[in-house]
Motif scaffolding. Structure first.
Motif, PDB file in Angstrom:
ATOM      1  N   TYR A   5      35.055  39.922  50.222  1.00 40.51           N
ATOM      2  CA  TYR A   5      35.528  41.270  50.525  1.00 40.51           C
ATOM      3  C   TYR A   5      36.711  41.623  49.622  1.00 40.51           C
ATOM      4  O   TYR A   5      36.779  42.708  49.067  1.00 40.51           O
ATOM      5  CB  TYR A   5      35.928  41.332  52.008  1.00 40.51           C
ATOM      6  N   LEU A   6      37.620  40.677  49.454  1.00 33.08           N
ATOM      7  CA  LEU A   6      38.793  40.878  48.601  1.00 33.08           C
ATOM      8  C   LEU A   6      38.382  41.202  47.162  1.00 33.08           C
ATOM      9  O   LEU A   6      38.900  42.143  46.559  1.00 33.08           O
ATOM     10  CB  LEU A   6      39.684  39.633  48.625  1.00 33.08           C
ATOM     11  N   GLN A   7      37.460  40.443  46.619  1.00 33.38           N
ATOM     12  CA  GLN A   7      37.006  40.690  45.247  1.00 33.38           C
ATOM     13  C   GLN A   7      36.374  42.071  45.106  1.00 33.38           C
ATOM     14  O   GLN A   7      36.659  42.796  44.152  1.00 33.38           O
ATOM     15  CB  GLN A   7      35.998  39.622  44.822  1.00 33.38           C
ATOM     16  N   ALA A   8      35.522  42.431  46.035  1.00 32.56           N
ATOM     17  CA  ALA A   8      34.829  43.713  45.948  1.00 32.56           C
ATOM     18  C   ALA A   8      35.790  44.875  46.105  1.00 32.56           C
ATOM     19  O   ALA A   8      35.753  45.834  45.330  1.00 32.56           O
ATOM     20  CB  ALA A   8      33.729  43.780  46.992  1.00 32.56           C
ATOM     21  N   VAL A   9      36.657  44.807  47.098  1.00 37.35           N
ATOM     22  CA  VAL A   9      37.572  45.917  47.351  1.00 37.35           C
ATOM     23  C   VAL A   9      38.566  46.072  46.210  1.00 37.35           C
ATOM     24  O   VAL A   9      38.943  47.187  45.857  1.00 37.35           O
ATOM     25  CB  VAL A   9      38.260  45.751  48.729  1.00 37.35           C
ATOM     26  N   SER A  10      38.958  44.978  45.593  1.00 36.25           N
ATOM     27  CA  SER A  10      39.886  45.108  44.461  1.00 36.25           C
ATOM     28  C   SER A  10      39.256  45.904  43.325  1.00 36.25           C
ATOM     29  O   SER A  10      39.960  46.621  42.617  1.00 36.25           O
ATOM     30  CB  SER A  10      40.366  43.738  43.974  1.00 36.25           C
ATOM     31  N   THR A  11      37.927  45.830  43.162  1.00 39.25           N
ATOM     32  CA  THR A  11      37.277  46.616  42.110  1.00 39.25           C
ATOM     33  C   THR A  11      37.405  48.107  42.382  1.00 39.25           C
ATOM     34  O   THR A  11      37.378  48.916  41.455  1.00 39.25           O
ATOM     35  CB  THR A  11      35.776  46.278  41.950  1.00 39.25           C
ATOM     36  N   MET A  12      37.548  48.473  43.659  1.00 43.28           N
ATOM     37  CA  MET A  12      37.664  49.876  44.031  1.00 43.28           C
ATOM     38  C   MET A  12      39.024  50.449  43.662  1.00 43.28           C
ATOM     39  O   MET A  12      39.199  51.657  43.584  1.00 43.28           O
ATOM     40  CB  MET A  12      37.414  50.035  45.534  1.00 43.28           C
ATOM     41  N   THR A  13      39.994  49.575  43.438  1.00 40.15           N
ATOM     42  CA  THR A  13      41.346  50.013  43.090  1.00 40.15           C
ATOM     43  C   THR A  13      41.598  49.948  41.594  1.00 40.15           C
ATOM     44  O   THR A  13      42.609  50.456  41.121  1.00 40.15           O
ATOM     45  CB  THR A  13      42.401  49.126  43.777  1.00 40.15           C
ATOM     46  N   GLY A  14      40.708  49.272  40.864  1.00 39.65           N
ATOM     47  CA  GLY A  14      40.928  49.073  39.434  1.00 39.65           C
ATOM     48  C   GLY A  14      41.945  47.980  39.154  1.00 39.65           C
ATOM     49  O   GLY A  14      42.408  47.839  38.020  1.00 39.65           O
ATOM     50  N   MET A  15      42.287  47.213  40.178  1.00 35.35           N
ATOM     51  CA  MET A  15      43.273  46.152  40.029  1.00 35.35           C
ATOM     52  C   MET A  15      42.566  44.800  39.972  1.00 35.35           C
ATOM     53  O   MET A  15      41.565  44.605  40.657  1.00 35.35           O
ATOM     54  CB  MET A  15      44.242  46.138  41.216  1.00 35.35           C
TER      55      MET A  15
END
Length: 130
Positions: A94-104
């Motif tokens: 979840y952490l990896q996927a959601v971080s892609t949503m922030t561009g971070m």
């Protein structure tokens, strides 16, 4: 959409899952739920496009899935807990996927969240530009 929920669309980076988005994303979310079955995950991984073409999703939704553009999927009615089935199929946390949503990068996103999340200071309104 009510005027009350429409106001949420003015908050940068915020997408509230409204009844309108739920209706719009029904087929996308049904596709995500299909990935709960191992046989469907294997079929999807073997030929993503062919699997998506068996659904009633819009072409725009299919493109967002193929591109793994989670922000667009949410805009098109995807609900994050359903979308989790896609990134789990891809072997992402979840952490990896959601971080892609922030561009971070994942480590920076994780540290930001451990530190309390994004600052409430800064850009607060899309329409007002501030």
């Amino acid at each position: 959409m009510t005027s009350y929920t429409a106001e949420f669309d003015d908050i940068p980076g915020t997408r509230v899952f409204t009844a309108e988005r739920a209706k719009k994303g029904y087929e996308l979310n049904q596709f995500c739920m299909s990935l709960m079955k191992e046989a469907n995950r294997e079929r999807f991984k073997a030929d993503e496009r062919a699997y998506l073409d068996e659904t009633k999703m819009s072409e725009e939704q299919k493109r967002a899935v193929l591109d793994r553009d989670y922000n667009t999927m949410i805009d098109l009615g995807g609900q994050i807990y359903f979308l989790a089935k896609i990134f789990a199929t891809d072997g992402l946390s979840y952490l990896q996927a959601v971080s892609t949503m922030t561009g971070m990068p994942t480590d920076e996103y994780q540290q930001m969240m451990i530190s309390g999340g994004r600052s409430p200071e800064g850009w607060r309104s899309i329409k007002d530009g501030n």
